[in-house]
Write a protein that holds these residues in place. Structure first.
Motif, PDB file in Angstrom:
ATOM      1  N   GLY A 157       1.015  -1.092   0.082  1.00  0.00           N
ATOM      2  CA  GLY A 157       0.355  -0.014   0.058  1.00  0.00           C
ATOM      3  C   GLY A 157       1.162   0.568  -0.034  1.00  0.00           C
ATOM      4  N   ALA A 158       1.769   1.364   1.015  1.00  0.00           N
ATOM      5  CA  ALA A 158       2.602   2.954   0.930  1.00  0.00           C
ATOM      6  C   ALA A 158       3.549   2.652  -0.582  1.00  0.00           C
ATOM      7  CB  ALA A 158       3.416   2.340   1.840  1.00  0.00           C
ATOM      8  N   ALA A 159       3.821   1.417  -1.129  1.00  0.00           N
ATOM      9  CA  ALA A 159       4.959   1.791  -1.926  1.00  0.00           C
ATOM     10  C   ALA A 159       3.940   2.170  -3.328  1.00  0.00           C
ATOM     11  CB  ALA A 159       5.366  -0.184  -2.125  1.00  0.00           C
ATOM     12  N   GLU A 160       3.016   1.763  -3.341  1.00  0.00           N
ATOM     13  CA  GLU A 160       1.528   2.158  -4.110  1.00  0.00           C
ATOM     14  C   GLU A 160       1.872   4.375  -3.989  1.00  0.00           C
ATOM     15  OE1 GLU A 160      -2.789   2.695  -5.199  1.00  0.00           O
ATOM     16  OE2 GLU A 160      -2.054   0.916  -4.235  1.00  0.00           O
ATOM     17  N   GLN A 161       2.059   4.296  -2.862  1.00  0.00           N
ATOM     18  CA  GLN A 161       1.465   5.859  -3.131  1.00  0.00           C
ATOM     19  C   GLN A 161       2.733   6.182  -3.648  1.00  0.00           C
ATOM     20  OE1 GLN A 161       1.596   6.662   0.892  1.00  0.00           O
ATOM     21  NE2 GLN A 161       1.984   8.835   0.073  1.00  0.00           N
ATOM     22  N   PHE A 162       4.081   4.975  -3.149  1.00  0.00           N
ATOM     23  CA  PHE A 162       5.456   6.132  -4.030  1.00  0.00           C
ATOM     24  C   PHE A 162       5.746   6.230  -5.388  1.00  0.00           C
ATOM     25  CE2 PHE A 162       6.148   6.587   0.794  1.00  0.00           C
ATOM     26  CZ  PHE A 162       6.100   8.488   1.466  1.00  0.00           C
ATOM     27  N   ALA A 163       5.287   5.126  -5.717  1.00  0.00           N
ATOM     28  CA  ALA A 163       5.375   4.399  -6.955  1.00  0.00           C
ATOM     29  C   ALA A 163       4.502   5.919  -7.886  1.00  0.00           C
ATOM     30  CB  ALA A 163       5.293   3.462  -7.537  1.00  0.00           C
ATOM     31  N   ARG A 164       3.177   5.940  -7.593  1.00  0.00           N
ATOM     32  CA  ARG A 164       2.460   6.640  -8.008  1.00  0.00           C
ATOM     33  C   ARG A 164       3.015   8.228  -8.204  1.00  0.00           C
ATOM     34  NH1 ARG A 164      -2.438   4.554  -9.748  1.00  0.00           N
ATOM     35  NH2 ARG A 164      -3.164   2.899  -8.320  1.00  0.00           N
ATOM     36  N   GLN A 165       3.332   7.809  -7.227  1.00  0.00           N
ATOM     37  CA  GLN A 165       4.270  10.251  -7.388  1.00  0.00           C
ATOM     38  C   GLN A 165       5.668  10.033  -7.484  1.00  0.00           C
ATOM     39  OE1 GLN A 165       3.087  11.941  -5.679  1.00  0.00           O
ATOM     40  NE2 GLN A 165       4.460  13.552  -6.203  1.00  0.00           N
ATOM     41  N   ALA A 166       6.123   8.909  -8.219  1.00  0.00           N
ATOM     42  CA  ALA A 166       7.782   8.932  -8.684  1.00  0.00           C
ATOM     43  C   ALA A 166       7.104   9.416 -10.232  1.00  0.00           C
ATOM     44  CB  ALA A 166       8.277   7.087  -8.738  1.00  0.00           C
ATOM     45  N   ILE A 167       6.101   8.241 -10.533  1.00  0.00           N
ATOM     46  CA  ILE A 167       5.212   8.053 -12.026  1.00  0.00           C
ATOM     47  C   ILE A 167       4.876   9.390 -12.039  1.00  0.00           C
ATOM     48  CG2 ILE A 167       3.239   7.624 -13.637  1.00  0.00           C
ATOM     49  CD1 ILE A 167       3.652   4.743 -12.139  1.00  0.00           C
ATOM     50  N   ALA A 168       4.243  10.202 -11.632  1.00  0.00           N
ATOM     51  CA  ALA A 168       3.401  11.888 -11.722  1.00  0.00           C
ATOM     52  C   ALA A 168       4.603  12.824 -11.710  1.00  0.00           C
ATOM     53  CB  ALA A 168       2.300  12.183 -10.619  1.00  0.00           C
ATOM     54  N   LEU A 169       5.812  12.585 -10.557  1.00  0.00           N
ATOM     55  CA  LEU A 169       6.694  13.496 -11.014  1.00  0.00           C
ATOM     56  C   LEU A 169       7.906  13.455 -12.284  1.00  0.00           C
ATOM     57  CD1 LEU A 169       8.163  13.783  -7.363  1.00  0.00           C
ATOM     58  CD2 LEU A 169       7.067  15.434  -9.188  1.00  0.00           C
ATOM     59  N   ASN A 170       7.759  11.790 -12.482  1.00  0.00           N
ATOM     60  CA  ASN A 170       8.199  11.542 -14.205  1.00  0.00           C
ATOM     61  C   ASN A 170       7.950  12.405 -14.971  1.00  0.00           C
ATOM     62  OD1 ASN A 170       9.536  10.190 -16.279  1.00  0.00           O
ATOM     63  ND2 ASN A 170      10.654   8.748 -14.757  1.00  0.00           N
ATOM     64  N   CYS A 171       6.506  11.852 -15.204  1.00  0.00           N
ATOM     65  CA  CYS A 171       6.103  12.551 -16.895  1.00  0.00           C
ATOM     66  C   CYS A 171       5.438  13.753 -16.309  1.00  0.00           C
ATOM     67  CB  CYS A 171       4.143  11.969 -16.434  1.00  0.00           C
ATOM     68  SG  CYS A 171       4.994   9.890 -16.701  1.00  0.00           S
ATOM     69  N   ARG A 172       5.676  14.776 -15.149  1.00  0.00           N
ATOM     70  CA  ARG A 172       6.006  15.936 -15.138  1.00  0.00           C
ATOM     71  C   ARG A 172       7.094  16.490 -15.481  1.00  0.00           C
ATOM     72  NH1 ARG A 172       2.174  17.154 -10.183  1.00  0.00           N
ATOM     73  NH2 ARG A 172       3.901  16.629  -9.323  1.00  0.00           N
ATOM     74  N   ARG A 173       8.413  16.193 -14.937  1.00  0.00           N
ATOM     75  CA  ARG A 173       9.389  16.498 -15.157  1.00  0.00           C
ATOM     76  C   ARG A 173      10.662  16.454 -16.460  1.00  0.00           C
ATOM     77  NH1 ARG A 173      13.868  16.007 -10.250  1.00  0.00           N
ATOM     78  NH2 ARG A 173      15.265  17.635 -11.200  1.00  0.00           N
ATOM     79  N   ARG A 174      10.926  15.247 -17.337  1.00  0.00           N
ATOM     80  CA  ARG A 174      11.375  14.677 -17.403  1.00  0.00           C
ATOM     81  C   ARG A 174      11.227  13.616 -18.120  1.00  0.00           C
ATOM     82  NH1 ARG A 174      16.167  13.218 -13.176  1.00  0.00           N
ATOM     83  NH2 ARG A 174      14.994  10.652 -12.794  1.00  0.00           N
ATOM     84  N   ARG A 175      10.653  12.652 -18.106  1.00  0.00           N
ATOM     85  CA  ARG A 175       9.715  11.455 -19.234  1.00  0.00           C
ATOM     86  C   ARG A 175      11.754  10.767 -19.446  1.00  0.00           C
ATOM     87  NH1 ARG A 175       5.560   9.885 -21.114  1.00  0.00           N
ATOM     88  NH2 ARG A 175       4.271  11.430 -21.545  1.00  0.00           N
ATOM     89  N   ASP A 176      12.400   9.863 -17.492  1.00  0.00           N
ATOM     90  CA  ASP A 176      12.880   9.358 -17.943  1.00  0.00           C
ATOM     91  C   ASP A 176      12.691   7.621 -17.817  1.00  0.00           C
ATOM     92  OD1 ASP A 176      15.347   7.351 -17.047  1.00  0.00           O
ATOM     93  OD2 ASP A 176      15.716   8.364 -15.835  1.00  0.00           O
ATOM     94  N   VAL A 177      12.559   7.135 -18.846  1.00  0.00           N
ATOM     95  CA  VAL A 177      11.898   5.990 -19.805  1.00  0.00           C
ATOM     96  C   VAL A 177      11.905   5.134 -18.757  1.00  0.00           C
ATOM     97  CG1 VAL A 177      11.680   4.448 -21.822  1.00  0.00           C
ATOM     98  CG2 VAL A 177      11.687   6.327 -21.546  1.00  0.00           C
ATOM     99  N   PHE A 178      13.685   4.903 -18.747  1.00  0.00           N
ATOM    100  CA  PHE A 178      14.384   3.503 -17.529  1.00  0.00           C
ATOM    101  C   PHE A 178      13.543   3.745 -16.209  1.00  0.00           C
ATOM    102  CE2 PHE A 178      16.994   1.827 -14.679  1.00  0.00           C
ATOM    103  CZ  PHE A 178      17.119   0.770 -14.596  1.00  0.00           C
ATOM    104  N   LEU A 179      13.102   5.148 -16.281  1.00  0.00           N
ATOM    105  CA  LEU A 179      13.031   5.002 -14.628  1.00  0.00           C
ATOM    106  C   LEU A 179      11.656   4.889 -14.342  1.00  0.00           C
ATOM    107  CD1 LEU A 179      13.116   5.632 -11.327  1.00  0.00           C
ATOM    108  CD2 LEU A 179      13.319   7.922 -11.872  1.00  0.00           C
TER     109      LEU A 179
END
Length: 191
Positions: A117-139
């Motif tokens: 449950g906690a992992a889900e929250q942080f993974a979603r945040q990582a995805i949102a930030l990645n899409c908004r910020r830089r689009r590092d495909v590997f990350l």
């Protein structure tokens, strides 16, 4: 006086960078083979180098993030996982818009501490930030992999399907296609 101080800082900054470069190299080369295995002595040497960098510059964001990654890679005990989380938390407080520490923390929470449950929250945040910020495909691939695994573990199959669709669209790579195909075979039929 300022000039003398600036000259004194340059060697310190260079040493911090040398330690970081050495730690990154050791850490990257510590993982080898098929299946992937980790050379623990190289990981420990990388940890020593990054801690030396932090002694010289305790506010080095790169060193803080790398230490979190190194500690997260240890398979030995709960202590290193909890310490990795503390370093990731510090990195998040320093650079709240960088997806990397969120992804790192999500991985530790899911794979090491068994907290989907906690992992889900942080993974979603990582995805949102990645899409908004830089689009590092590997990350992005790695964050989606953690998110999908966390959703599957929680039996949130409809959300997992939606995450798979988005992952395939945002990461049109061969490895993501394989993950999507494998995961779809594991999912129960839609109702």
């Amino acid at each position: 006086m300022k000039r003398a101080k600036a000259r004194h800082l340059a060697p310190k900054t260079e040493r911090v960078q040398e330690y970081l470069d050495g730690a990154r190299d050791l850490f990257m080369f510590s993982m080898k083979g098929e299946p992937l295995t980790t050379d623990v002595s190289m990981v420990k040497a990388a940890e020593v180098k990054v801690r030396r960098a932090l002694l010289l510059d305790p506010s080095s964001y790169d060193a803080i993030l790398l230490l979190g990654d190194i500690l997260a890679d240890y398979d030995d005990d709960l202590k290193s996982s909890e310490e990795a989380i503390r370093w990731y938390d510090l990195a998040m407080s320093m650079e709240p818009d960088d997806p990397e520490p969120y992804h790192g923390k999500a991985g530790v929470l899911f794979w090491d501490l068994k907290q989907p449950g906690a992992a889900e929250q942080f993974a979603r945040q990582a995805i949102a930030l990645n899409c908004r910020r830089r689009r590092d495909v590997f990350l992005l691939e790695m964050a989606y992999s953690t998110l999908i695994a966390a959703l599957m573990e929680q039996r949130k199959f409809a959300e997992a399907r939606e995450a798979l669709r988005k992952a395939q669209w945002r990461c049109p790579t061969e490895s993501m296609k394989a993950l999507v195909a494998d995961t779809l075979r594991e999912l129960p039929p839609e109702s």
